[in-house]
Design a protein around this motif. Structure first.
Motif, PDB file in Angstrom:
ATOM      1  N   LEU A 121       0.828  -1.213   0.000  1.00  0.00           N
ATOM      2  CA  LEU A 121       0.000   0.000   0.000  1.00  0.00           C
ATOM      3  C   LEU A 121       0.858   1.258   0.000  1.00  0.00           C
ATOM      4  O   LEU A 121       0.523   2.237  -0.669  1.00  0.00           O
ATOM      5  N   VAL A 122       1.954   1.263   0.733  1.00  0.00           N
ATOM      6  CA  VAL A 122       2.854   2.426   0.747  1.00  0.00           C
ATOM      7  C   VAL A 122       3.460   2.636  -0.638  1.00  0.00           C
ATOM      8  O   VAL A 122       3.525   3.766  -1.151  1.00  0.00           O
ATOM      9  N   ALA A 123       3.913   1.551  -1.260  1.00  0.00           N
ATOM     10  CA  ALA A 123       4.494   1.657  -2.602  1.00  0.00           C
ATOM     11  C   ALA A 123       3.459   2.112  -3.619  1.00  0.00           C
ATOM     12  O   ALA A 123       3.763   2.891  -4.536  1.00  0.00           O
ATOM     13  N   LEU A 124       2.236   1.646  -3.461  1.00  0.00           N
ATOM     14  CA  LEU A 124       1.170   2.050  -4.380  1.00  0.00           C
ATOM     15  C   LEU A 124       0.833   3.525  -4.213  1.00  0.00           C
ATOM     16  O   LEU A 124       0.595   4.233  -5.202  1.00  0.00           O
ATOM     17  N   ASP A 125       0.808   4.003  -2.979  1.00  0.00           N
ATOM     18  CA  ASP A 125       0.557   5.425  -2.732  1.00  0.00           C
ATOM     19  C   ASP A 125       1.609   6.296  -3.414  1.00  0.00           C
ATOM     20  O   ASP A 125       1.291   7.313  -4.045  1.00  0.00           O
ATOM     21  N   ALA A 126       2.867   5.898  -3.275  1.00  0.00           N
ATOM     22  CA  ALA A 126       3.953   6.669  -3.886  1.00  0.00           C
ATOM     23  C   ALA A 126       3.838   6.682  -5.407  1.00  0.00           C
ATOM     24  O   ALA A 126       4.061   7.723  -6.059  1.00  0.00           O
ATOM     25  N   ALA A 127       3.467   5.553  -5.981  1.00  0.00           N
ATOM     26  CA  ALA A 127       3.352   5.473  -7.434  1.00  0.00           C
ATOM     27  C   ALA A 127       2.198   6.337  -7.941  1.00  0.00           C
ATOM     28  O   ALA A 127       2.352   7.072  -8.932  1.00  0.00           O
ATOM     29  N   GLN A 128       1.067   6.269  -7.267  1.00  0.00           N
ATOM     30  CA  GLN A 128      -0.075   7.074  -7.707  1.00  0.00           C
ATOM     31  C   GLN A 128       0.198   8.571  -7.545  1.00  0.00           C
ATOM     32  O   GLN A 128      -0.216   9.375  -8.387  1.00  0.00           O
ATOM     33  N   THR A 129       0.877   8.931  -6.490  1.00  0.00           N
ATOM     34  CA  THR A 129       1.204  10.349  -6.276  1.00  0.00           C
ATOM     35  C   THR A 129       2.120  10.861  -7.379  1.00  0.00           C
ATOM     36  O   THR A 129       1.994  12.007  -7.834  1.00  0.00           O
ATOM     37  N   ALA A 130       3.027   9.999  -7.824  1.00  0.00           N
ATOM     38  CA  ALA A 130       3.998  10.417  -8.845  1.00  0.00           C
ATOM     39  C   ALA A 130       3.339  10.770 -10.165  1.00  0.00           C
ATOM     40  O   ALA A 130       3.820  11.656 -10.891  1.00  0.00           O
ATOM     41  N   VAL A 131       2.231  10.099 -10.499  1.00  0.00           N
ATOM     42  CA  VAL A 131       1.557  10.387 -11.774  1.00  0.00           C
ATOM     43  C   VAL A 131       0.353  11.299 -11.578  1.00  0.00           C
ATOM     44  O   VAL A 131      -0.435  11.502 -12.518  1.00  0.00           O
ATOM     45  N   SER A 132       0.200  11.843 -10.388  1.00  0.00           N
ATOM     46  CA  SER A 132      -0.928  12.746 -10.106  1.00  0.00           C
ATOM     47  C   SER A 132      -0.449  14.171  -9.879  1.00  0.00           C
ATOM     48  O   SER A 132      -0.987  14.907  -9.060  1.00  0.00           O
ATOM     49  N   ASN A 133       0.577  14.551 -10.617  1.00  0.00           N
ATOM     50  CA  ASN A 133       1.177  15.877 -10.477  1.00  0.00           C
ATOM     51  C   ASN A 133       1.288  16.515 -11.858  1.00  0.00           C
ATOM     52  O   ASN A 133       2.388  16.706 -12.390  1.00  0.00           O
TER      53      ASN A 133
END
Length: 226
Positions: free
Chosen positions: A161-173
């Motif tokens: 879940l932590v890794a998924l959060d980081a990945a989604q944040t990276a493409v939500s900018n």
């Protein structure tokens, strides 16, 4: 007169015989000895099992134990299969997310390179969005978001879940890519910011893939659900 006395005496003897036997004295007649032996046999059978009866009890206990073990193994096998199917779904979701992110990143990199040559007009942007590359970019982003939601429903594992959060944040900018659309992409500094961010996106999705491989490769030894 004497006959009556003898008969009376015999009657007294017969009356006393059961008392002697019941008092534990040695019986005088065979049929009395047989009755006492039978009585002792009945008392003994009240607490002792024959070999055949003991074998029946042991067989019944073993059969029950065997049934319990078989049922336990069936349940364990079913649970193992269910967990393996869940891990399979999660591996598939992560693989599709990483593949879509890689395609999305490559497309954005091509856009950044193309923006260095000339300023994009509104007509150019609309034309590109409706092209195959533009539709693929949108489709890849939709797949990332959709699979991320599914993965969150599939796993409570904190590392994933932590890794998924980081990945989604990276493409939500999206503001990071403003130089591509506003004409400042020709500036080296602006392109450098875009390239650094794209490299970061690749790293976080690669990290998601590596954590997925580690977590989902085998069942958890502590019983934690992946």
């Amino acid at each position: 007169m004497s006959t009556g006395i003898r008969a009376h005496g015999a009657h007294q003897v017969r009356a006393r015989l059961p008392l002697r036997a019941s008092a534990g004295l040695r019986p005088d007649f065979p049929h009395q000895r047989t009755a006492i032996q039978l009585s002792r046999t009945v008392c003994t059978r009240s607490w002792r099992l024959t070999d055949a009866e003991a074998a029946d009890v042991a067989s019944a206990s073993f059969t029950k134990l065997l049934e319990e073990r078989l049922i336990g193994r069936i349940y364990a096998a079913a649970e193992s299969a269910r967990q393996e199917e869940r891990r399979k779904r999660q591996r598939s979701l992560i693989a599709d997310i990483v593949h879509a992110a890689d395609n999305w990143t490559n497309t954005m990199q091509e856009l950044a390179i193309g923006s260095a040559r000339r300023r994009w007009e509104t007509r150019d942007i609309v034309e590109w969005v409706n092209s195959d590359s533009g539709r693929a970019l949108v489709s890849n982003m939709q797949l990332i978001k959709s699979n991320a939601r599914k993965l969150r429903l599939e796993t409570p594992h904190p590392d994933l879940l932590v890794a998924l959060d980081a990945a989604q944040t990276a493409v939500s900018n999206p503001e990071v890519f403003d130089p591509i659309w506003n004409g400042s992409g020709s500036a080296p500094e602006a392109r450098a910011v875009v390239y650094r961010h794209l490299n970061y996106v690749k790293r976080v999705f690669l990290n998601l893939e590596q954590i997925g491989i580690k977590v989902l490769a085998e069942p958890q030894p502590d019983g934690t659900q992946p």
